[in-house]
Design an enzyme around this catalytic site. Structure first.
Site, PDB file in Angstrom:
ATOM      1  N   GLY A  66     -12.698  72.687 -47.616  1.00 33.70           N
ATOM      2  CA  GLY A  66     -12.854  73.314 -47.676  1.00 33.70           C
ATOM      3  C   GLY A  66     -12.187  73.966 -49.029  1.00 33.70           C
ATOM      4  O   GLY A  66     -11.554  73.100 -49.960  1.00 33.70           O
ATOM      5  N   ASP A  67     -11.644  74.990 -49.335  1.00 34.18           N
ATOM      6  CA  ASP A  67     -10.399  75.316 -50.302  1.00 34.18           C
ATOM      7  C   ASP A  67      -9.411  74.425 -50.675  1.00 34.18           C
ATOM      8  O   ASP A  67      -9.046  74.110 -51.483  1.00 34.18           O
ATOM      9  CB  ASP A  67      -9.824  76.815 -50.020  1.00 34.18           C
ATOM     10  CG  ASP A  67     -10.980  77.793 -50.609  1.00 34.18           C
ATOM     11  OD1 ASP A  67     -11.629  77.426 -51.084  1.00 34.18           O
ATOM     12  OD2 ASP A  67     -11.511  78.828 -49.910  1.00 34.18           O
ATOM     13  N   GLY A  68      -8.918  73.889 -49.501  1.00 36.67           N
ATOM     14  CA  GLY A  68      -7.550  72.934 -49.119  1.00 36.67           C
ATOM     15  C   GLY A  68      -7.723  71.675 -49.972  1.00 36.67           C
ATOM     16  O   GLY A  68      -7.303  71.154 -50.784  1.00 36.67           O
ATOM     17  N   ASN A  71      -8.729  72.031 -53.518  1.00 36.56           N
ATOM     18  CA  ASN A  71      -7.176  72.262 -54.477  1.00 36.56           C
ATOM     19  C   ASN A  71      -6.319  70.641 -54.784  1.00 36.56           C
ATOM     20  O   ASN A  71      -6.063  70.695 -55.444  1.00 36.56           O
ATOM     21  CB  ASN A  71      -6.715  72.863 -53.445  1.00 36.56           C
ATOM     22  CG  ASN A  71      -4.604  73.183 -54.316  1.00 36.56           C
ATOM     23  OD1 ASN A  71      -4.125  72.353 -54.126  1.00 36.56           O
ATOM     24  ND2 ASN A  71      -4.420  74.310 -54.442  1.00 36.56           N
ATOM     25  N   THR A  95     -14.122  76.674 -43.835  1.00 35.47           N
ATOM     26  CA  THR A  95     -13.892  77.316 -42.449  1.00 35.47           C
ATOM     27  C   THR A  95     -14.889  79.096 -43.703  1.00 35.47           C
ATOM     28  O   THR A  95     -15.385  79.331 -42.894  1.00 35.47           O
ATOM     29  CB  THR A  95     -12.538  77.608 -42.125  1.00 35.47           C
ATOM     30  OG1 THR A  95     -12.339  76.780 -40.742  1.00 35.47           O
ATOM     31  CG2 THR A  95     -13.206  78.856 -41.412  1.00 35.47           C
ATOM     32  N   LEU A 215     -12.700  85.613 -64.106  1.00 39.04           N
ATOM     33  CA  LEU A 215     -13.163  84.478 -64.887  1.00 39.04           C
ATOM     34  C   LEU A 215     -12.188  83.216 -64.831  1.00 39.04           C
ATOM     35  O   LEU A 215     -10.964  83.534 -64.702  1.00 39.04           O
ATOM     36  CB  LEU A 215     -13.825  84.738 -65.821  1.00 39.04           C
ATOM     37  CG  LEU A 215     -13.977  86.389 -66.181  1.00 39.04           C
ATOM     38  CD1 LEU A 215     -14.469  86.481 -67.667  1.00 39.04           C
ATOM     39  CD2 LEU A 215     -16.018  86.094 -65.385  1.00 39.04           C
ATOM     40  N   ASP A 218     -11.392  82.042 -68.798  1.00 40.13           N
ATOM     41  CA  ASP A 218     -11.377  83.564 -69.847  1.00 40.13           C
ATOM     42  C   ASP A 218      -9.762  82.606 -70.380  1.00 40.13           C
ATOM     43  O   ASP A 218      -8.716  83.712 -71.190  1.00 40.13           O
ATOM     44  CB  ASP A 218     -11.393  84.224 -69.058  1.00 40.13           C
ATOM     45  CG  ASP A 218     -10.741  84.647 -68.426  1.00 40.13           C
ATOM     46  OD1 ASP A 218      -9.923  84.046 -67.676  1.00 40.13           O
ATOM     47  OD2 ASP A 218     -10.409  86.530 -67.672  1.00 40.13           O
ATOM     48  N   GLU A 271      -2.313  76.623 -48.875  1.00 38.28           N
ATOM     49  CA  GLU A 271      -1.106  76.481 -48.081  1.00 38.28           C
ATOM     50  C   GLU A 271      -0.251  77.016 -48.746  1.00 38.28           C
ATOM     51  O   GLU A 271       0.103  78.132 -49.883  1.00 38.28           O
ATOM     52  CB  GLU A 271      -0.955  75.523 -49.263  1.00 38.28           C
ATOM     53  CG  GLU A 271      -1.968  74.208 -49.291  1.00 38.28           C
ATOM     54  CD  GLU A 271      -1.397  73.657 -47.690  1.00 38.28           C
ATOM     55  OE1 GLU A 271      -0.165  72.652 -47.353  1.00 38.28           O
ATOM     56  OE2 GLU A 271      -3.342  72.805 -47.032  1.00 38.28           O
TER      57      GLU A 271
END
Length: 299
Positions: A66-68, A71, A95, A215, A218, A271
């Site tokens: 996932g995003d964690g 990261n 998730t 974005l 940018d 986090e």
């Protein structure tokens, strides 16, 4: 099939029993692709595997989770020194998968894997907080942070992104706004914030477009503050993203300074980070990421 350089997949330990993923990897290996797989067990594993990936000479490090997980892997990549730093590939297995969804990564595992290995590598920005912690997607504070950090894991596993909204509705009576002051380039605001979104990416909390104009290449961070005295109307306006809503304050800057008279918590790609003072800055073109040609977050 054309030959592709080797890749190393860093897989979140929660996804080790994913049979379709195992089959997709085996199929690509049979087609001639070299895919190394490493599984994370605890914090710090991703950084060690990125170092191993460099020693192996792979062209891509794929974040499977996932995003964690994204990261952790991206943070480890931007800390690498020297030449031939691998590109980041993304395999969404979490998730909410907010960053992967917003940049257009396919949901199908085989298509996502092929993109992660053979897609065009494009330089994208990351953000850094207090010269230490980084995020690739978004920092959220206030109402949204307390909900995403407190939502039970079993509820997230069962309902996905919807679990955040359900848990938030259950906690309405205990949630209060955060008083703070925020400064940026040509920006200054102070007051009570129910939701704060500082985005390199656009969405968080299971699909909510907190920073719809962001974005990832940018050189800017997008800021959105949701104010108001009542939680429920503000939550509704957040879900609708009403541009005419007077309770929405927006800004854009390469940096933001946030001060609060009390401890507040920001959620950085899942986090939590607590404190009273935050300096958030963009790191332009910090790493290369393999993205689809029609990625909506590129200028």
């Amino acid at each position: 099939m054309a030959e592709f350089p080797a890749s190393l997949l860093i897989l979140n330990g929660k996804s080790t029993d994913n049979l379709p993923l195992r089959e997709a990897i085996m199929l690509l290996r049979e087609e001639g692709m070299t895919i190394h797989v490493r599984v994370t067990w605890e914090k710090g594993d991703a950084a060690r595997y990125v170092e191993e990936a460099r020693k192996l000479g792979v062209a891509t490090v794929i974040a499977g989770g996932g995003d964690g997980t994204i990261n952790e892997v991206s943070t480890a990549l931007i800390q690498c020194e020297g030449d031939d730093i691998p590109a980041l590939g993304i395999l969404p297995l979490g998730t909410a998968n907010d960053f992967a969804t917003s940049v257009g990564i396919p949901e199908a595992l085989d298509k996502a894997l092929k993109l992660a290995i053979a897609g065009n590598a494009i330089a994208i920005d990351m953000a850094q907080v207090n010269k230490q912690t980084c995020f690739i997607n978004m920092a959220t504070g206030g109402f949204g942070t307390r909900i995403t950090t407190e939502t039970p894991e079993k509820l997230k596993a069962a309902l996905g992104g919807v679990s955040y909204i359900i848990h938030g509705l259950m906690r309405m009576d205990t949630l209060q706004p955060d008083r703070c002051e925020i400064r940026g380039e040509n920006f200054h605001w102070q007051g009570d914030a129910l939701v704060i979104g500082i985005g390199n990416g656009r969405q968080a909390g299971g699909g909510q477009q907190l920073c719809p104009n962001a974005l990832i290449n940018d050189g800017l961070l997008q800021l959105r503050i949701f104010t108001g005295d009542e939680i429920i109307p503000t939550l509704v306006s957040t879900l609708k993203s009403d541009e005419d809503n007077p309770n929405i304050i927006e800004g854009a800057s390469s940096w933001f300074d946030i001060q609060a008279p009390h401890e507040i918590t920001f959620n950085l790609d899942g986090e939590p980070l607590s404190g009273q003072n935050f300096h958030i800055e963009i790191l332009p073109a910090a790493l290369r990421c393999r993205l689809p040609p029609d990625c909506p977050l590129l200028r």
